[in-house]
Design a protein around this motif. Sequence first.
Motif, PDB file in Angstrom:
ATOM      1  N   GLY A  52      42.858  39.185  35.278  1.00  0.00           N
ATOM      2  CA  GLY A  52      42.286  38.618  36.645  1.00  0.00           C
ATOM      3  C   GLY A  52      41.864  37.857  35.956  1.00  0.00           C
ATOM      4  N   VAL A  53      41.389  37.885  34.918  1.00  0.00           N
ATOM      5  CA  VAL A  53      40.757  36.987  34.648  1.00  0.00           C
ATOM      6  C   VAL A  53      41.823  35.661  33.713  1.00  0.00           C
ATOM      7  N   LEU A  54      42.967  36.602  33.725  1.00  0.00           N
ATOM      8  CA  LEU A  54      44.268  35.131  32.683  1.00  0.00           C
ATOM      9  C   LEU A  54      44.773  34.364  34.229  1.00  0.00           C
ATOM     10  N   LEU A  55      44.733  35.079  35.333  1.00  0.00           N
ATOM     11  CA  LEU A  55      45.810  34.828  36.527  1.00  0.00           C
ATOM     12  C   LEU A  55      44.617  34.195  37.298  1.00  0.00           C
ATOM     13  N   LEU A  56      43.570  33.885  37.727  1.00  0.00           N
ATOM     14  CA  LEU A  56      42.326  33.061  38.525  1.00  0.00           C
ATOM     15  C   LEU A  56      41.567  32.122  38.006  1.00  0.00           C
ATOM     16  N   GLY A  57      41.759  32.487  36.757  1.00  0.00           N
ATOM     17  CA  GLY A  57      40.526  31.720  35.809  1.00  0.00           C
ATOM     18  C   GLY A  57      39.071  31.738  35.783  1.00  0.00           C
ATOM     19  N   LEU A  58      38.697  31.190  35.099  1.00  0.00           N
ATOM     20  CA  LEU A  58      36.993  30.827  35.261  1.00  0.00           C
ATOM     21  C   LEU A  58      36.371  30.790  36.774  1.00  0.00           C
TER      22      LEU A  58
ATOM     23  N   SER B 187      33.952  37.604  45.920  1.00  0.00           N
ATOM     24  CA  SER B 187      32.729  38.267  45.398  1.00  0.00           C
ATOM     25  C   SER B 187      32.074  39.085  45.420  1.00  0.00           C
ATOM     26  N   LEU B 188      32.255  39.634  46.695  1.00  0.00           N
ATOM     27  CA  LEU B 188      31.054  40.352  46.932  1.00  0.00           C
ATOM     28  C   LEU B 188      31.836  41.960  46.250  1.00  0.00           C
ATOM     29  N   TYR B 189      33.093  42.585  45.991  1.00  0.00           N
ATOM     30  CA  TYR B 189      33.457  44.135  45.616  1.00  0.00           C
ATOM     31  C   TYR B 189      33.153  43.420  43.897  1.00  0.00           C
TER      32      TYR B 189
ATOM     33  N   ILE C 112      33.422  35.619  36.219  1.00  0.00           N
ATOM     34  CA  ILE C 112      32.705  36.165  35.141  1.00  0.00           C
ATOM     35  C   ILE C 112      31.808  37.469  35.056  1.00  0.00           C
ATOM     36  N   LYS C 113      32.041  37.702  36.388  1.00  0.00           N
ATOM     37  CA  LYS C 113      31.318  39.089  36.582  1.00  0.00           C
ATOM     38  C   LYS C 113      32.347  39.753  36.594  1.00  0.00           C
ATOM     39  N   ALA C 114      33.900  39.955  36.163  1.00  0.00           N
ATOM     40  CA  ALA C 114      34.485  41.120  35.314  1.00  0.00           C
ATOM     41  C   ALA C 114      34.328  40.933  34.462  1.00  0.00           C
ATOM     42  N   LEU C 115      34.458  39.673  33.624  1.00  0.00           N
ATOM     43  CA  LEU C 115      34.069  39.972  32.132  1.00  0.00           C
ATOM     44  C   LEU C 115      32.892  40.292  31.612  1.00  0.00           C
ATOM     45  N   ALA C 116      31.744  40.453  32.571  1.00  0.00           N
ATOM     46  CA  ALA C 116      30.810  41.210  32.485  1.00  0.00           C
ATOM     47  C   ALA C 116      30.607  42.290  32.448  1.00  0.00           C
ATOM     48  N   ILE C 117      31.750  42.791  33.631  1.00  0.00           N
ATOM     49  CA  ILE C 117      31.492  45.217  33.577  1.00  0.00           C
ATOM     50  C   ILE C 117      33.040  44.450  32.220  1.00  0.00           C
ATOM     51  N   LEU C 118      33.585  43.921  31.649  1.00  0.00           N
ATOM     52  CA  LEU C 118      33.906  44.681  30.361  1.00  0.00           C
ATOM     53  C   LEU C 118      33.277  44.748  29.418  1.00  0.00           C
ATOM     54  N   VAL C 119      32.199  43.438  29.411  1.00  0.00           N
ATOM     55  CA  VAL C 119      31.804  43.826  27.986  1.00  0.00           C
ATOM     56  C   VAL C 119      30.711  45.119  28.682  1.00  0.00           C
ATOM     57  N   PHE C 120      30.234  45.595  29.537  1.00  0.00           N
ATOM     58  CA  PHE C 120      29.261  46.657  29.593  1.00  0.00           C
ATOM     59  C   PHE C 120      30.357  48.287  30.065  1.00  0.00           C
ATOM     60  N   LEU C 121      31.600  48.185  30.338  1.00  0.00           N
ATOM     61  CA  LEU C 121      32.276  49.129  29.483  1.00  0.00           C
ATOM     62  C   LEU C 121      32.562  49.140  28.570  1.00  0.00           C
ATOM     63  N   MET C 122      32.882  48.408  27.482  1.00  0.00           N
ATOM     64  CA  MET C 122      33.244  49.214  26.267  1.00  0.00           C
ATOM     65  C   MET C 122      32.282  48.977  25.649  1.00  0.00           C
TER      66      MET C 122
END
Lengths: 123, 89
Positions: free
Chosen positions: A53-59, B57-59, A64-74
């Motif tokens: 998703g980061v690659l397709l949608l850009g920042l 951004s909600l989900y 940004i929240k997806a990257l936060a989830i990524l760091v937390f899960l790793m």
Amino acid sequence: MILPALAFFFLAVGIFFTFTGALGVFRFPDVYNRIHAATKTGTLGLLSILVSGVLLLGLDTVTIKALAILVFLMLTTPVAGHVLARAAYRTGVVLTDRTLRDEFRHVLELEEEEPDHEEPEGG
Amino acid sequence: MTLMYGYAMIVISGALPLLLYRFLRGPSVPDRVVALEAVVALVVALLVLNAYFLDSSLYIDAALVLSIFGFISTVAIAKYLERGDLFAS
């Protein structure tokens, strides 16, 4: 052109690891094997999906929240798997018949012989 | 192009019954905990894919909170299994 192709590739890898991790939890003969499969689902599968998703949608606000989830899960998923495997072994869940070597049993026997050297436990 | 995330949600939903079988069948308590942990991972994946699919951004906030709760509950159950008491030092 190259970024959507990379996003598709990472999504395919993520789906593969997520699905085969669930299949491993379903099929494997042993708690410890199943923990291994479930941890792969949580780390590699989710990492690939989030990166796609980061690659397709850009920042933007989503990724940004997806990257936060990524760091937390790793950071947390391997710890959860380790803690759960240790609890399973110490409560006496048996290993499968096809186990070749059990090294942790030796460590536990050493601890029982010398209780002074019991490892300090935090948390 | 974001339609591929919709198809990905369908494929990942197909893996949930396998984990439900492992949760119901057991045979030991850590087996069920592993199944629930994997269910949490898959639901986080579904929420993230839905956020990408709708560009909403909600989900993804829900996914962040659910991953935190999944880790805390797994560690708490493991400690309860090992010690028999959650709040012992």
